[in-house]
Design a protein around this motif. Structure first.
Motif, PDB file in Angstrom:
ATOM      1  N   ALA A 117       2.546  17.087  -8.229  1.00 31.98           N
ATOM      2  CA  ALA A 117       1.897  15.868  -8.718  1.00 31.98           C
ATOM      3  C   ALA A 117       2.286  15.554 -10.155  1.00 31.98           C
ATOM      4  N   ALA A 133       9.220   4.979  -2.913  1.00 31.63           N
ATOM      5  CA  ALA A 133       9.624   6.355  -2.672  1.00 31.63           C
ATOM      6  C   ALA A 133      11.038   6.436  -2.114  1.00 31.63           C
ATOM      7  N   ASP A 158       0.810  -1.206   0.000  1.00 31.43           N
ATOM      8  CA  ASP A 158       0.000   0.000   0.000  1.00 31.43           C
ATOM      9  C   ASP A 158       0.851   1.267   0.000  1.00 31.43           C
ATOM     10  N   HIS A 159       2.161   1.135  -0.128  1.00 29.13           N
ATOM     11  CA  HIS A 159       3.061   2.286  -0.138  1.00 29.13           C
ATOM     12  C   HIS A 159       3.606   2.544  -1.535  1.00 29.13           C
ATOM     13  N   ARG A 160       3.848   3.815  -1.827  1.00 33.22           N
ATOM     14  CA  ARG A 160       4.553   4.186  -3.047  1.00 33.22           C
ATOM     15  C   ARG A 160       5.985   3.675  -2.952  1.00 33.22           C
ATOM     16  N   HIS A 212       3.759  20.161  -2.394  1.00 33.01           N
ATOM     17  CA  HIS A 212       3.680  18.896  -3.125  1.00 33.01           C
ATOM     18  C   HIS A 212       3.545  19.191  -4.594  1.00 33.01           C
ATOM     19  N   TRP A 230       0.589  10.680   1.924  1.00 30.42           N
ATOM     20  CA  TRP A 230       1.163  10.722   0.571  1.00 30.42           C
ATOM     21  C   TRP A 230       1.913   9.428   0.280  1.00 30.42           C
ATOM     22  N   GLN A 274      -6.179   8.642  -0.245  1.00 28.61           N
ATOM     23  CA  GLN A 274      -7.072   9.727  -0.608  1.00 28.61           C
ATOM     24  C   GLN A 274      -7.230  10.663   0.584  1.00 28.61           C
ATOM     25  N   ARG A 332       1.475   6.496   1.507  1.00 27.75           N
ATOM     26  CA  ARG A 332       0.513   5.396   1.348  1.00 27.75           C
ATOM     27  C   ARG A 332      -0.357   5.577   0.109  1.00 27.75           C
ATOM     28  N   ASP A 333      -0.162   6.692  -0.585  1.00 30.49           N
ATOM     29  CA  ASP A 333      -0.936   6.999  -1.786  1.00 30.49           C
ATOM     30  C   ASP A 333      -2.429   7.029  -1.472  1.00 30.49           C
ATOM     31  N   GLU A 382       8.680  10.297  -5.341  1.00 30.00           N
ATOM     32  CA  GLU A 382       8.390   9.065  -6.064  1.00 30.00           C
ATOM     33  C   GLU A 382       9.711   8.583  -6.664  1.00 30.00           C
ATOM     34  N   THR A 436       7.351  14.233  -8.845  1.00 33.80           N
ATOM     35  CA  THR A 436       6.251  13.843  -7.976  1.00 33.80           C
ATOM     36  C   THR A 436       6.812  13.693  -6.572  1.00 33.80           C
TER      37      THR A 436
END
Length: 110
Positions: A66, A7, A3-5, A64, A90, A95, A92-93, A42, A48
């Motif tokens: 995007a 990064a 569940d993580h980017r 930030h 962020w 919402q 965890r990407d 990212e 990003t």
């Protein structure tokens, strides 16, 4: 950690870390000194990211981006906890991580 980017965490007074954990992000953000920076980007994409500068006056300048230059935003806060929550959201990407702030678009500055 699916569940993580994917990064990279880096900044002033911290060692560069790929695929940082929530605990490493927490330590980096909550351990900031004045006039220091923490960036979570990212992996493989310099456009990003989320970053924070703790200004000499103690305010946190949170930004930030995007992806594209027109998607660069900034806000200010006095709360290290709110910055930490935004960074983890962020990472965890998730919402809604940005909803706690009023952002202004700053792409014209670059």
């Amino acid at each position: 950690m699916t569940d993580h980017r994917h990064a990279v965490l880096e900044g002033t007074r911290i060692r560069r870390t790929t695929t940082p954990t929530d605990a490493e992000v927490e330590s980096a953000v909550l351990g900031m000194a004045r006039d220091s920076v923490v960036v979570l980007s990212e992996a493989g994409d310099d456009h990003t990211y989320i970053q924070v500068w703790q200004r000499p006056d103690g305010l946190y300048q949170l930004e930030h981006r995007a992806g594209s230059p027109v998607e660069h935003f900034q806000t200010m806060t006095v709360s290290a906890e709110k910055v930490h929550t935004a960074f983890v959201g962020w990472l965890r990407d998730g919402q809604g991580w940005a909803d706690a702030f009023t952002w202004k678009e700053i792409s014209e500055l670059f």
